[in-house]
Design a protein around this motif. Structure first.
Motif, PDB file in Angstrom:
ATOM      1  N   ILE A   1      12.918  86.598 -26.248  1.00 50.23           N
ATOM      2  CA  ILE A   1      13.191  87.513 -25.356  1.00 50.23           C
ATOM      3  C   ILE A   1      14.451  87.293 -24.984  1.00 50.23           C
ATOM      4  O   ILE A   1      15.467  88.448 -24.574  1.00 50.23           O
ATOM      5  CB  ILE A   1      12.112  87.431 -24.044  1.00 50.23           C
ATOM      6  CG1 ILE A   1      10.686  87.664 -24.616  1.00 50.23           C
ATOM      7  CG2 ILE A   1      12.458  88.499 -23.074  1.00 50.23           C
ATOM      8  CD1 ILE A   1       9.602  87.520 -23.460  1.00 50.23           C
ATOM      9  N   ASP A   2      14.822  85.942 -24.448  1.00 48.68           N
ATOM     10  CA  ASP A   2      16.167  85.880 -23.647  1.00 48.68           C
ATOM     11  C   ASP A   2      17.279  86.227 -24.974  1.00 48.68           C
ATOM     12  O   ASP A   2      18.238  86.951 -24.788  1.00 48.68           O
ATOM     13  CB  ASP A   2      16.554  84.364 -23.407  1.00 48.68           C
ATOM     14  CG  ASP A   2      15.790  84.147 -21.953  1.00 48.68           C
ATOM     15  OD1 ASP A   2      15.323  85.185 -21.328  1.00 48.68           O
ATOM     16  OD2 ASP A   2      15.419  83.157 -21.497  1.00 48.68           O
ATOM     17  N   ALA A   3      17.142  85.845 -26.166  1.00 47.59           N
ATOM     18  CA  ALA A   3      17.889  86.120 -27.255  1.00 47.59           C
ATOM     19  C   ALA A   3      18.090  87.552 -27.431  1.00 47.59           C
ATOM     20  O   ALA A   3      19.215  87.921 -27.678  1.00 47.59           O
ATOM     21  CB  ALA A   3      17.510  85.389 -28.502  1.00 47.59           C
ATOM     22  N   THR A   4      17.007  88.341 -27.472  1.00 53.10           N
ATOM     23  CA  THR A   4      17.069  89.701 -27.633  1.00 53.10           C
ATOM     24  C   THR A   4      17.777  90.665 -26.373  1.00 53.10           C
ATOM     25  O   THR A   4      18.634  91.419 -26.709  1.00 53.10           O
ATOM     26  CB  THR A   4      15.529  90.244 -27.653  1.00 53.10           C
ATOM     27  OG1 THR A   4      14.851  89.465 -28.754  1.00 53.10           O
ATOM     28  CG2 THR A   4      15.599  91.683 -28.081  1.00 53.10           C
ATOM     29  N   VAL A   5      17.639  90.028 -25.252  1.00 57.37           N
ATOM     30  CA  VAL A   5      18.314  90.609 -24.187  1.00 57.37           C
ATOM     31  C   VAL A   5      19.857  90.489 -24.104  1.00 57.37           C
ATOM     32  O   VAL A   5      20.655  91.359 -24.036  1.00 57.37           O
ATOM     33  CB  VAL A   5      17.685  89.970 -22.718  1.00 57.37           C
ATOM     34  CG1 VAL A   5      18.638  90.486 -21.563  1.00 57.37           C
ATOM     35  CG2 VAL A   5      16.314  90.510 -22.720  1.00 57.37           C
ATOM     36  N   LYS A   6      20.177  89.108 -24.646  1.00 58.95           N
ATOM     37  CA  LYS A   6      21.647  88.970 -24.637  1.00 58.95           C
ATOM     38  C   LYS A   6      22.276  89.642 -25.938  1.00 58.95           C
ATOM     39  O   LYS A   6      23.418  89.995 -25.602  1.00 58.95           O
ATOM     40  CB  LYS A   6      21.874  87.316 -24.969  1.00 58.95           C
ATOM     41  CG  LYS A   6      21.441  86.412 -23.840  1.00 58.95           C
ATOM     42  CD  LYS A   6      21.555  85.141 -24.227  1.00 58.95           C
ATOM     43  CE  LYS A   6      21.255  84.172 -22.972  1.00 58.95           C
ATOM     44  NZ  LYS A   6      21.294  82.852 -23.075  1.00 58.95           N
ATOM     45  N   SER A   7      21.638  90.132 -26.922  1.00 62.41           N
ATOM     46  CA  SER A   7      22.225  90.772 -27.987  1.00 62.41           C
ATOM     47  C   SER A   7      22.278  92.188 -27.739  1.00 62.41           C
ATOM     48  O   SER A   7      23.068  92.932 -28.493  1.00 62.41           O
ATOM     49  CB  SER A   7      21.165  90.495 -29.288  1.00 62.41           C
ATOM     50  OG  SER A   7      20.048  91.080 -29.099  1.00 62.41           O
ATOM     51  N   GLN A   8      21.701  92.794 -26.595  1.00 62.90           N
ATOM     52  CA  GLN A   8      21.816  94.078 -26.239  1.00 62.90           C
ATOM     53  C   GLN A   8      22.621  94.536 -25.055  1.00 62.90           C
ATOM     54  O   GLN A   8      22.976  93.668 -24.074  1.00 62.90           O
ATOM     55  CB  GLN A   8      20.264  94.533 -25.785  1.00 62.90           C
ATOM     56  CG  GLN A   8      19.320  94.498 -27.044  1.00 62.90           C
ATOM     57  CD  GLN A   8      17.770  94.997 -26.428  1.00 62.90           C
ATOM     58  OE1 GLN A   8      17.521  95.031 -25.266  1.00 62.90           O
ATOM     59  NE2 GLN A   8      17.004  95.325 -27.419  1.00 62.90           N
ATOM     60  N   PRO A   9      23.317  95.556 -25.215  1.00 66.83           N
ATOM     61  CA  PRO A   9      24.331  95.977 -24.114  1.00 66.83           C
ATOM     62  C   PRO A   9      23.507  96.143 -22.858  1.00 66.83           C
ATOM     63  O   PRO A   9      22.248  96.898 -22.556  1.00 66.83           O
ATOM     64  CB  PRO A   9      24.914  97.009 -24.646  1.00 66.83           C
ATOM     65  CG  PRO A   9      24.250  97.918 -25.350  1.00 66.83           C
ATOM     66  CD  PRO A   9      23.221  96.716 -26.126  1.00 66.83           C
ATOM     67  N   THR A  10      24.183  95.741 -21.592  1.00 66.74           N
ATOM     68  CA  THR A  10      23.370  96.194 -20.220  1.00 66.74           C
ATOM     69  C   THR A  10      23.458  97.542 -20.062  1.00 66.74           C
ATOM     70  O   THR A  10      24.317  98.045 -20.697  1.00 66.74           O
ATOM     71  CB  THR A  10      24.194  95.259 -19.236  1.00 66.74           C
ATOM     72  OG1 THR A  10      25.488  95.742 -19.336  1.00 66.74           O
ATOM     73  CG2 THR A  10      24.165  93.780 -19.587  1.00 66.74           C
ATOM     74  N   ALA A  11      22.876  98.135 -18.990  1.00 69.20           N
ATOM     75  CA  ALA A  11      23.094  99.546 -18.662  1.00 69.20           C
ATOM     76  C   ALA A  11      24.391  99.932 -18.215  1.00 69.20           C
ATOM     77  O   ALA A  11      25.002 100.879 -18.807  1.00 69.20           O
ATOM     78  CB  ALA A  11      22.167  99.762 -17.604  1.00 69.20           C
ATOM     79  N   HIS A  12      25.103  99.068 -17.771  1.00 67.14           N
ATOM     80  CA  HIS A  12      26.616  99.313 -17.168  1.00 67.14           C
ATOM     81  C   HIS A  12      27.491  99.424 -18.511  1.00 67.14           C
ATOM     82  O   HIS A  12      28.523 100.246 -18.519  1.00 67.14           O
ATOM     83  CB  HIS A  12      27.101  98.116 -16.406  1.00 67.14           C
ATOM     84  CG  HIS A  12      26.418  98.215 -14.916  1.00 67.14           C
ATOM     85  ND1 HIS A  12      26.691  99.483 -14.285  1.00 67.14           N
ATOM     86  CD2 HIS A  12      25.673  97.457 -14.477  1.00 67.14           C
ATOM     87  CE1 HIS A  12      25.655  98.997 -12.960  1.00 67.14           C
ATOM     88  NE2 HIS A  12      25.294  97.851 -13.316  1.00 67.14           N
ATOM     89  N   GLN A  13      27.421  98.460 -19.525  1.00 64.26           N
ATOM     90  CA  GLN A  13      28.019  98.440 -20.609  1.00 64.26           C
ATOM     91  C   GLN A  13      27.889  99.699 -21.345  1.00 64.26           C
ATOM     92  O   GLN A  13      28.719 100.265 -22.108  1.00 64.26           O
ATOM     93  CB  GLN A  13      27.625  97.043 -21.531  1.00 64.26           C
ATOM     94  CG  GLN A  13      28.314  95.844 -20.622  1.00 64.26           C
ATOM     95  CD  GLN A  13      27.746  94.529 -21.588  1.00 64.26           C
ATOM     96  OE1 GLN A  13      26.860  94.729 -22.192  1.00 64.26           O
ATOM     97  NE2 GLN A  13      28.571  93.692 -21.409  1.00 64.26           N
ATOM     98  N   ALA A  14      26.425  99.974 -21.743  1.00 67.32           N
ATOM     99  CA  ALA A  14      26.098 101.127 -22.360  1.00 67.32           C
ATOM    100  C   ALA A  14      26.680 102.395 -21.753  1.00 67.32           C
ATOM    101  O   ALA A  14      27.257 103.205 -22.617  1.00 67.32           O
ATOM    102  CB  ALA A  14      24.724 101.244 -22.401  1.00 67.32           C
ATOM    103  N   HIS A  15      26.909 102.330 -20.579  1.00 69.18           N
ATOM    104  CA  HIS A  15      27.434 103.594 -19.736  1.00 69.18           C
ATOM    105  C   HIS A  15      28.936 103.920 -19.984  1.00 69.18           C
ATOM    106  O   HIS A  15      29.674 104.733 -20.260  1.00 69.18           O
ATOM    107  CB  HIS A  15      27.143 103.458 -18.332  1.00 69.18           C
ATOM    108  CG  HIS A  15      27.851 104.749 -17.659  1.00 69.18           C
ATOM    109  ND1 HIS A  15      27.269 105.822 -17.537  1.00 69.18           N
ATOM    110  CD2 HIS A  15      28.838 104.826 -16.756  1.00 69.18           C
ATOM    111  CE1 HIS A  15      28.195 106.864 -16.963  1.00 69.18           C
ATOM    112  NE2 HIS A  15      28.914 105.983 -16.140  1.00 69.18           N
ATOM    113  N   ASP A  16      29.712 102.435 -20.171  1.00 71.70           N
ATOM    114  CA  ASP A  16      30.852 102.400 -20.328  1.00 71.70           C
ATOM    115  C   ASP A  16      31.577 102.701 -21.752  1.00 71.70           C
ATOM    116  O   ASP A  16      32.432 103.463 -21.749  1.00 71.70           O
ATOM    117  CB  ASP A  16      31.369 101.257 -19.980  1.00 71.70           C
ATOM    118  CG  ASP A  16      31.566 100.677 -18.452  1.00 71.70           C
ATOM    119  OD1 ASP A  16      31.349 101.714 -17.684  1.00 71.70           O
ATOM    120  OD2 ASP A  16      31.547  99.654 -17.955  1.00 71.70           O
ATOM    121  N   ASP A  17      30.585 102.520 -22.733  1.00 69.92           N
ATOM    122  CA  ASP A  17      30.663 102.801 -23.962  1.00 69.92           C
ATOM    123  C   ASP A  17      30.680 104.073 -24.463  1.00 69.92           C
ATOM    124  O   ASP A  17      31.250 104.615 -25.552  1.00 69.92           O
ATOM    125  CB  ASP A  17      29.945 101.993 -24.961  1.00 69.92           C
ATOM    126  CG  ASP A  17      30.210 100.315 -24.687  1.00 69.92           C
ATOM    127  OD1 ASP A  17      31.401 100.082 -24.220  1.00 69.92           O
ATOM    128  OD2 ASP A  17      29.489  99.487 -25.221  1.00 69.92           O
TER     129      ASP A  17
END
Length: 226
Positions: A209-225
């Motif tokens: 679960i931790d490895a999967t979370v780290k590999s996904q962008p956060t909500a703020h990163q997704a918004h910025d992209d």
């Protein structure tokens, strides 16, 4: 309490809730994404990824309603306390997780009891029976010496060595406690086993679960992209 006292008190509580709510929400947002594993467990997994350590695994969960028969034969699984449905599934799943995390496993030894052999096969694929990991009706000093020697012999290899055993045998050799499915991690210093920590049976899935979370962008990163 009189009514004229209750009303001001209620108003004060409501005002306090209003003032603190934004702060609490902000703290919660800052804490995400959170880590499921403790730092110590994460460090243990990272060390295992480099090889050279010894994993001491207590057999997975068993069917406690069907205890071992007295003086059972080692090859007679019907007379023994065997893995439960959950234990069988957990051993398979934890083995898959270990391979996904690229934890190298070399030699795999297990007590010649059915529940330890099955745990080892499900987690690691192959296993060699090792009587010194059983230790039933043997002198505790001999059990301790033999088990500790297995750890010394197993450390320092290119891959990790896995030893699947029982609580009683582990406690005699090293003290402490392992729940069913737990893994104690050891290294060797000055030809003596050194305990590094325990990876709980239910922690392996949290590592994914931790490895999967780290590999996904956060909500703020997704918004910025976007």
């Amino acid at each position: 309490m009189h009514l004229h006292v209750i009303r001001p008190l209620a108003a004060a509580v409501m005002a306090l809730d209003f003032l603190t709510a934004p702060v609490a929400a902000q703290s919660a947002n800052e804490a995400l994404p959170h880590q499921h594993l403790s730092v110590s467990t994460t460090n243990l997994i990272e060390r295992l990824q480099g090889g050279g350590h010894v994993l001491i695994v207590r057999h997975e969960r068993t069917n406690a309603f069907i205890p071992d028969s007295m003086d059972f034969e080692l090859g007679d699984c019907a007379a023994q306390r065997n893995l439960s449905v959950a234990g069988h599934a957990n051993a398979m799943e934890n083995g898959i997780v270990g391979r996904h995390l690229k934890i190298p496993i070399g030699t795999v030894l297990a007590s010649p009891v059915c529940r330890t052999l099955e745990t080892a096969r499900l987690m690691f694929g192959s296993v060699e029976p090792e009587p010194d990991l059983w230790g039933y009706n043997q002198d505790p000093a001999k059990v301790r010496a033999d088990f500790r020697q297995l750890v010394v012999d197993g450390a320092g290899q290119p891959k990790n060595t896995a030893l699947v055993t029982h609580l009683g045998t582990y406690s005699v050799a090293f003290g402490g406690h392992l729940a069913e499915g737990d893994t104690a991690v050891f290294t060797v210093v000055d030809n003596e086993p050194e305990f590094l920590g325990v990876i709980a049976a239910n922690a392996w899935n949290d590592a994914i679960i931790d490895a999967t979370v780290k590999s996904q962008p956060t909500a703020h990163q997704a918004h910025d992209d976007n």
